[in-house]
Design a protein around this motif. Structure first.
Motif, PDB file in Angstrom:
ATOM      1  N   ASN A  26       0.929  -1.170  -0.064  1.00  0.00           N
ATOM      2  CA  ASN A  26      -0.084  -0.097   0.019  1.00  0.00           C
ATOM      3  C   ASN A  26       0.739   1.224   0.117  1.00  0.00           C
ATOM      4  O   ASN A  26       0.604   2.024  -0.850  1.00  0.00           O
ATOM      5  CB  ASN A  26      -1.000   0.191   1.134  1.00  0.00           C
ATOM      6  N   LEU A  27       2.027   1.128   0.723  1.00  0.00           N
ATOM      7  CA  LEU A  27       2.790   2.399   0.985  1.00  0.00           C
ATOM      8  C   LEU A  27       3.500   2.452  -0.295  1.00  0.00           C
ATOM      9  O   LEU A  27       3.625   3.612  -0.859  1.00  0.00           O
ATOM     10  CB  LEU A  27       3.708   2.414   1.974  1.00  0.00           C
ATOM     11  N   GLU A  28       3.949   1.552  -1.044  1.00  0.00           N
ATOM     12  CA  GLU A  28       4.799   1.415  -2.224  1.00  0.00           C
ATOM     13  C   GLU A  28       3.749   1.957  -3.239  1.00  0.00           C
ATOM     14  O   GLU A  28       4.058   2.741  -4.119  1.00  0.00           O
ATOM     15  CB  GLU A  28       5.252  -0.027  -2.609  1.00  0.00           C
ATOM     16  N   LEU A  29       2.495   1.482  -3.547  1.00  0.00           N
ATOM     17  CA  LEU A  29       1.717   2.027  -4.312  1.00  0.00           C
ATOM     18  C   LEU A  29       1.524   3.559  -4.197  1.00  0.00           C
ATOM     19  O   LEU A  29       1.238   4.161  -5.230  1.00  0.00           O
ATOM     20  CB  LEU A  29       0.275   1.356  -4.344  1.00  0.00           C
ATOM     21  N   ALA A  30       1.217   3.979  -2.901  1.00  0.00           N
ATOM     22  CA  ALA A  30       1.144   5.361  -2.807  1.00  0.00           C
ATOM     23  C   ALA A  30       2.309   6.127  -3.281  1.00  0.00           C
ATOM     24  O   ALA A  30       2.349   7.151  -3.961  1.00  0.00           O
ATOM     25  CB  ALA A  30       1.071   5.711  -1.214  1.00  0.00           C
ATOM     26  N   MET A  31       3.708   5.549  -3.228  1.00  0.00           N
ATOM     27  CA  MET A  31       4.686   6.263  -4.005  1.00  0.00           C
ATOM     28  C   MET A  31       4.705   6.215  -5.239  1.00  0.00           C
ATOM     29  O   MET A  31       4.903   7.394  -6.023  1.00  0.00           O
ATOM     30  CB  MET A  31       6.080   5.445  -3.313  1.00  0.00           C
ATOM     31  N   LEU A  37      -2.702   3.626   8.331  1.00  0.00           N
ATOM     32  CA  LEU A  37      -2.241   3.385   6.881  1.00  0.00           C
ATOM     33  C   LEU A  37      -2.558   4.307   5.863  1.00  0.00           C
ATOM     34  O   LEU A  37      -1.531   4.535   5.049  1.00  0.00           O
ATOM     35  CB  LEU A  37      -2.643   1.848   6.404  1.00  0.00           C
ATOM     36  N   GLU A  38      -3.536   4.801   6.095  1.00  0.00           N
ATOM     37  CA  GLU A  38      -4.075   5.789   4.824  1.00  0.00           C
ATOM     38  C   GLU A  38      -3.411   7.155   5.148  1.00  0.00           C
ATOM     39  O   GLU A  38      -2.813   7.590   4.185  1.00  0.00           O
ATOM     40  CB  GLU A  38      -5.326   6.116   4.963  1.00  0.00           C
ATOM     41  N   ILE A  39      -3.006   7.529   6.438  1.00  0.00           N
ATOM     42  CA  ILE A  39      -2.360   8.703   6.477  1.00  0.00           C
ATOM     43  C   ILE A  39      -0.707   8.553   6.103  1.00  0.00           C
ATOM     44  O   ILE A  39      -0.266   9.267   5.473  1.00  0.00           O
ATOM     45  CB  ILE A  39      -2.247   9.082   8.023  1.00  0.00           C
ATOM     46  N   GLY A  40      -0.284   7.298   6.400  1.00  0.00           N
ATOM     47  CA  GLY A  40       1.008   6.878   5.914  1.00  0.00           C
ATOM     48  C   GLY A  40       1.210   6.903   4.324  1.00  0.00           C
ATOM     49  O   GLY A  40       2.140   7.365   3.757  1.00  0.00           O
ATOM     50  N   MET A  41       0.185   6.500   3.582  1.00  0.00           N
ATOM     51  CA  MET A  41       0.001   6.742   2.250  1.00  0.00           C
ATOM     52  C   MET A  41      -0.088   7.967   1.823  1.00  0.00           C
ATOM     53  O   MET A  41       0.767   8.213   0.499  1.00  0.00           O
ATOM     54  CB  MET A  41      -1.284   5.944   1.620  1.00  0.00           C
ATOM     55  N   LEU A  42      -0.521   9.084   2.387  1.00  0.00           N
ATOM     56  CA  LEU A  42      -0.778  10.323   2.089  1.00  0.00           C
ATOM     57  C   LEU A  42       0.896  10.919   2.310  1.00  0.00           C
ATOM     58  O   LEU A  42       1.406  11.705   1.602  1.00  0.00           O
ATOM     59  CB  LEU A  42      -1.576  11.061   2.959  1.00  0.00           C
ATOM     60  N   LEU A  43       1.407  10.541   3.292  1.00  0.00           N
ATOM     61  CA  LEU A  43       2.759  10.768   3.812  1.00  0.00           C
ATOM     62  C   LEU A  43       3.824  10.478   2.778  1.00  0.00           C
ATOM     63  O   LEU A  43       4.789  11.150   2.432  1.00  0.00           O
ATOM     64  CB  LEU A  43       3.229  10.280   5.027  1.00  0.00           C
TER      65      LEU A  43
END
Length: 260
Positions: A113-118, A168-174
């Motif tokens: 999820n974090l990778e996809l956000a990046m 996790l969603e906050i992390g995705m924004l960050l």
């Protein structure tokens, strides 16, 4: 000035990251926002409170380009006119929004999820053949620790608790390195322990990002306000503004929102 706050292409030399002046939004003759004035300083954590229908969500819709005002001006930094920008342009400019309900990729792991956000950040990943570098992996590790999900990176996001999904969603924004974070009721539905940890998280982000929090949980607002400014909206306008203690003692706020 902290580069993480200043951002790319955002002129904040006058000290404000967001400036709304005389914003009015009308739906079939009803003014959801009525000559709203608001400014958020660089690195500030601002809490927005008020009764249902006060215009809080519509205000966020204006900032993110989802809703166009019929009049007024909205600037991100000193030069970016939000009223003339598309939603995707505003997101790429450095404004990240988290809605009340968490929206994560439940069939993917926390790390993915974090990778996809990046990957969504085109400055980081201009091609489909993107691979996480050691530096970017380090960034993900840093975010995992910050959002209290270190050690959960291989877990499917769908198996997380409600509070963990919110983090996790906050992390995705960050991961997209926003200069301004808009958080809509971030602790709604959380357990007491999760609420406390969310307050700790936002206090850690204070000063590194400019943050606007819309919330109804007054204990949570008190915890994160910390002497900062709280804005009370009512009928689409600012009813009161000041420290939490000041707005709690304001007779107008007591009458329309807090009660006795």
């Amino acid at each position: 000035m902290n580069a993480a706050i200043k951002g790319e292409g955002v002129d904040t030399t006058h000290g404000a990251i967001l400036y709304l002046e005389d914003i009015t939004v009308s739906f079939d003759g009803f003014k959801a926002i009525n000559q709203l004035n608001l400014d958020i300083s660089v690195g500030e954590l601002r809490c927005i409170i008020g009764p249902n229908g006060a215009g809080k969500t519509t205000m966020m819709d204006v900032i993110t380009g989802k809703t166009r005002p019929v009049s007024g001006t909205a600037f991100f930094g000193q030069t970016m006119d939000l009223t003339s920008m598309a939603e995707y342009e505003i997101a790429h400019a450095g404004i990240g929004r988290k809605f009340q309900r968490p929206t994560v990729f439940e069939q993917h792991t926390v790390f993915e999820n974090l990778e996809l956000a990046m990957k969504m950040n085109k400055r980081v990943a201009p091609t489909l053949f993107f691979r996480v570098s050691s530096e970017q992996k380090g960034k993900i590790e840093e975010i995992l620790k910050l959002i209290r999900l270190h050690g959960e990176e291989t877990r499917l996001a769908g198996l997380l608790s409600h509070g963990q999904k919110q983090w996790l969603e906050i992390g995705m924004l960050l991961m997209q390195e926003p200069q301004l974070l808009l958080l809509d009721e971030p602790v709604a539905g959380m357990s007491d322990a999760e609420t406390v940890r969310t307050a700790e998280l936002l206090n850690e982000l204070r000063g590194k990002h400019s943050i606007v929090v819309v919330e109804h949980d007054m204990a949570f607002v008190t915890e994160i306000a910390q002497g900062g400014k709280v804005t009370v909206l009512h009928e689409g306008s600012v009813l009161a503004e000041g420290t939490m203690q000041q707005v709690q003692a304001d007779e107008r706020v007591i009458e329309v929102y807090l009660g006795r």
